[in-house]
Design a protein around this motif. Structure first.
Motif, PDB file in Angstrom:
ATOM      1  N   ALA A   1       0.830  -1.286  -0.079  1.00 23.16           N
ATOM      2  CA  ALA A   1       0.089   0.007  -0.002  1.00 23.16           C
ATOM      3  C   ALA A   1       0.827   1.172   0.050  1.00 23.16           C
ATOM      4  CB  ALA A   1      -0.853   0.145   1.180  1.00 23.16           C
ATOM      5  N   ASP A   2       1.820   1.363   1.007  1.00 17.91           N
ATOM      6  CA  ASP A   2       2.938   2.475   0.788  1.00 17.91           C
ATOM      7  C   ASP A   2       3.559   2.699  -0.624  1.00 17.91           C
ATOM      8  OD1 ASP A   2       2.219   2.966   3.534  1.00 17.91           O
ATOM      9  OD2 ASP A   2       3.961   1.645   4.069  1.00 17.91           O
TER      10      ASP A   2
ATOM     11  N   ALA B   1       0.980   4.035  -2.968  1.00 18.26           N
ATOM     12  CA  ALA B   1       0.481   5.321  -2.589  1.00 18.26           C
ATOM     13  C   ALA B   1       1.616   6.204  -3.368  1.00 18.26           C
ATOM     14  CB  ALA B   1       0.432   5.604  -1.057  1.00 18.26           C
ATOM     15  N   GLU B   2       2.575   5.983  -3.873  1.00 23.73           N
ATOM     16  CA  GLU B   2       3.536   7.124  -4.372  1.00 23.73           C
ATOM     17  C   GLU B   2       3.137   6.950  -5.690  1.00 23.73           C
ATOM     18  OE1 GLU B   2       5.653   9.100  -3.081  1.00 23.73           O
ATOM     19  OE2 GLU B   2       5.192   7.878  -0.958  1.00 23.73           O
TER      20      GLU B   2
ATOM     21  N   TYR C   1      -0.012   6.715  -6.883  1.00 25.81           N
ATOM     22  CA  TYR C   1      -1.435   7.352  -6.626  1.00 25.81           C
ATOM     23  C   TYR C   1      -1.190   8.874  -6.595  1.00 25.81           C
ATOM     24  CZ  TYR C   1      -5.535   8.789  -4.633  1.00 25.81           C
ATOM     25  OH  TYR C   1      -6.949   9.439  -4.348  1.00 25.81           O
ATOM     26  N   LYS C   2      -0.004   9.334  -5.956  1.00 28.12           N
ATOM     27  CA  LYS C   2       0.083  10.833  -5.754  1.00 28.12           C
ATOM     28  C   LYS C   2       0.453  11.369  -6.892  1.00 28.12           C
ATOM     29  CE  LYS C   2       1.395  10.457  -0.792  1.00 28.12           C
ATOM     30  NZ  LYS C   2       2.499  10.598   0.000  1.00 28.12           N
TER      31      LYS C   2
ATOM     32  N   LEU D   1      -4.779  -0.573  -3.355  1.00 27.94           N
ATOM     33  CA  LEU D   1      -4.766   0.335  -2.416  1.00 27.94           C
ATOM     34  C   LEU D   1      -5.763   0.207  -1.274  1.00 27.94           C
ATOM     35  CD1 LEU D   1      -4.015   3.803  -4.123  1.00 27.94           C
ATOM     36  CD2 LEU D   1      -2.582   2.630  -2.666  1.00 27.94           C
TER      37      LEU D   1
ATOM     38  N   GLU E   1      -4.170  -1.310   2.418  1.00 29.31           N
ATOM     39  CA  GLU E   1      -4.100  -0.366   3.361  1.00 29.31           C
ATOM     40  C   GLU E   1      -4.638  -0.798   4.782  1.00 29.31           C
ATOM     41  OE1 GLU E   1      -3.165   2.343   5.526  1.00 29.31           O
ATOM     42  OE2 GLU E   1      -2.536   2.689   3.530  1.00 29.31           O
TER      43      GLU E   1
ATOM     44  N   SER F   1      -8.237   3.693   3.661  1.00 25.23           N
ATOM     45  CA  SER F   1      -8.882   2.506   2.987  1.00 25.23           C
ATOM     46  C   SER F   1     -10.142   2.648   2.374  1.00 25.23           C
ATOM     47  CB  SER F   1      -8.549   1.305   3.904  1.00 25.23           C
ATOM     48  OG  SER F   1      -9.042  -0.035   2.910  1.00 25.23           O
TER      49      SER F   1
ATOM     50  N   TYR G   1     -10.225   5.360  -0.594  1.00 28.76           N
ATOM     51  CA  TYR G   1      -9.776   4.441  -1.649  1.00 28.76           C
ATOM     52  C   TYR G   1     -11.096   3.744  -2.366  1.00 28.76           C
ATOM     53  CZ  TYR G   1      -4.811   5.446  -0.757  1.00 28.76           C
ATOM     54  OH  TYR G   1      -3.478   6.079  -0.399  1.00 28.76           O
TER      55      TYR G   1
END
Length: 614
Positions: free
Chosen positions: A35-36, A39-40, A42-43, A59, A63, A70, A73
């Motif tokens: 998930a972490d 997330a990058e 996703y940003k 995600l 998450e 969560s 998402y």
């Protein structure tokens, strides 16, 4: 995420299995590191459509540190899936939303999401997803203590999953259903389902499934008093789970072994198993198992006459029990209730000292007082739990009532009815009304079985409802084979005539296609459609069975337009023609004699000239 953490989130085995099997594309456990990393990506917001939906799915699933994130998402996945009309990802979005609400204990929202995931799965032709959603719904009802609903939805899930090739999902549903039947003392049914699930798991070589099937079967044998069979199955399950490092299952089944020897009055053997269970639970951070094992050890030490040790473990049980319950009201009173219940055990230690001093009268008085206080506290606690469950039921029924009211009345009208207890009639200066009628329906009705007749009407009217909703129109009522709807209310709009005609053309297209595309040879009809525009009065009639209706000469003329139409045509009045003639090609019919109205100009609507109203 490790299996230990996954189990801690859900606290019960069945939810663990749901996460392993929940969808065909989920074959791995959750992982916060994944998930972490995602997330990058996703940003950066560089993905689109299917790629972004897949990212949001992963995600929402992985998450675990931030439940609200969560859910965010999942909500974004749902919104994007609706926009793209991708029902498979819409199913996945609602499934994730249901899972997260289930984790947080918001069972009403979880159920709502799971039911919506079923609708999406059906539209996506994803039969396995439909079946697994029913399994999740059954799990929620099981957690709520509603055995009747739980059993019904497990059975529905199993029936659907038997039609698929997804053996693991079927085995999961069988395993969870067997667990529910075992809990309800329906042991033969439970054993039959466990046996079938075990056969499937063995065929698929899914070891963790085999282990849980053996363990659960053993616990049924224990309830039946077949201790030898219970010990054999549970021991084999523990051995398998040790190799798989599934610590929740190991700790849980060790507790079951302790229970068996406890019932045999073999305190020392039971103590050994209970200590092993607690040791694993503490090491792996399994709060629910720490709670269960601590209570069991407290009871065992009490049987052995070691009251101080019993007190220590009982105190641990109280602490972990309250941390697992995690309810707002319980948190406020946790310290008070813990002190009281711990004081009960402390009183037993004091009692030993009192007995040594031979103060019999004081001892008896203390016991009586303690019992009275205990029963008062127990009564209050049970009342509190009853109120909590009742509130959940009340909220669910209130939502069901509100949904039903909105299904009968427009939202604005429903709100007025709930607020004031009545609805004032309201005049609308410009509304477009549509009527439909099936040709030859009366003749068919005389010769067709009632069930087939209703099935045919439902086939058409269900599609009409969807079309009306698509164009933000208001369904007024149906009467026999007649369908009535209107545009321009309860909120006034400028394009109501345009939208009504668009809807009418789509209805006509659907009816015509049904005449030729009829693989089951069902009864199909031709349709007449009539439309008129003008002022109406709208309101709610009745005091017990509410009905939203409209009245006025506009409605009567719209009905006459339908009567004077011909099958396969949309017949409109001169009033409607003035609104839509710039957008649609219309065929003038001349003046037609209308009952009680004299001669009236009428038009057939042909093709759309422009997509813009005006």
């Amino acid at each position: 995420m490790t299996k230990k953490q996954l189990v801690e989130i859900f606290n019960i085995k069945r939810v663990v299995f749901v996460l392993f099997f929940f969808q065909q594309f989920y074959v791995f456990a959750q992982d916060q590191k994944v998930a972490d990393s995602l997330a990058e990506i996703y940003k950066k917001n560089t993905l689109s459509k299917v790629d972004k939906m897949e990212l949001l799915r992963n995600l929402a699933f992985n998450e675990t540190n931030n439940l609200q994130l969560s859910l965010q998402y999942a909500e974004e996945l749902i919104a994007l899936s609706k926009k793209e009309k991708n029902y498979l990802y819409l199913y996945r979005g609602y499934s994730q939303k249901g899972n997260k609400n289930n984790i947080s204990g918001d069972f009403n929202k979880a159920l709502d999401s799971y039911f919506k995931s079923i609708d999406a799965a059906i539209k996506a032709n994803f039969v396995t997803g439909e079946g697994m959603s029913y399994t999740c719904i059954a799990d929620v009802y099981s957690n709520l203590g509603n055995s009747k609903n739980a059993e019904q939805y497990y059975e529905k899930s199993i029936r659907i999953l038997r039609k698929t090739t997804d053996s693991n999902s079927l085995a999961l549903a069988l395993l969870n259903a067997g667990d529910e039947y075992s809990k309800n003392l329906k042991f033969n049914l439970a054993l039959n389902y466990f046996n079938e699930a075990g056969t499937i798991f063995k065929k698929e070589k899914y070891k963790i499934g085999i282990a849980y099937t053996l363990g659960n079967t053993g616990m049924v044998y224990a309830k039946q008093g077949k201790d030898d069979l219970a010990i054999k199955n549970i021991t084999e399950a523990i051995t398998m789970l040790e190799k798989l490092e599934d610590y929740y299952g190991i700790s849980d089944y060790l507790s079951s072994m302790a229970d068996i020897y406890f019932s045999r009055n073999d305190w020392n053997t039971a103590l050994t198993y209970a200590k092993r269970s607690l040791e694993i639970a503490q090491k792996q951070g399994l709060k629910d198992q720490v709670r269960k094992s601590s209570l069991l050890l407290s009871e065992l030490y009490q049987k052995l006459g070691n009251i101080p040790e019993s007190y220590i473990y009982y105190k641990k049980y109280i602490v972990y029990r309250d941390s697992i319950n995690n309810l707002e009201t319980i948190e406020k009173t946790a310290d008070l209730r813990t002190n009281f219940e711990v004081s009960k055990k402390q009183a037993e230690v004091d009692l030993m000292q009192i007995q040594k001093r031979n103060q019999r009268i004081i001892t008896i008085a203390s016991i009586i007082s303690l019992v009275l206080v205990f029963f008062i506290a127990l009564g209050l606690f049970r009342r509190y739990r009853f109120i909590q469950k009742t509130n959940i039921i009340i909220e669910a029924e209130k939502k069901r009532s509100d949904d039903l009211l909105l299904n009968i009345l427009p939202e604005e009208t429903a709100l007025e009815l709930k607020t004031n207890g009545k609805v004032a009639a309201k005049r609308f200066e410009s509304v477009t009304v549509l009527f439909t009628d099936f040709e030859g329906f009366t003749l068919y009705a005389e010769n067709l079985a009632p069930e087939k007749l209703v099935e045919s009407i439902d086939y058409y009217f269900s599609k009409f409802d969807a079309i009306i909703e698509k164009y933000d129109l208001e369904k007024i009522k149906t009467s026999g084979d007649s369908y009535m709807c209107a545009g321009g209310l309860p909120f006034q709009t400028e394009d109501h005539a345009y939208k009504i005609v668009l809807a009418a053309k789509e209805i006509l297209k659907f009816v015509n296609e049904s005449l030729t595309e009829n693989p089951n040879h069902q009864t199909r009809f031709k349709i007449r459609i009539g439309i008129n525009t003008g002022p109406v009065v709208a309101g709610v009639v009745g005091t017990k069975k509410f009905a939203y209706d409209i009245w006025g000469d506009t409605v009567n003329i719209a009905s006459r337009m339908e009567t004077n139409s011909i099958p396969g045509k949309i017949n409109i009045s001169e009033n409607t023609y003035k609104y839509i003639n710039n957008a649609f090609d219309c065929e003038y019919r001349g003046e037609v004699a209308v009952k009680n109205k004299g001669m009236m100009k009428m038009y057939f609507v042909n093709e759309l000239k422009t997509a813009k109203y005006g």
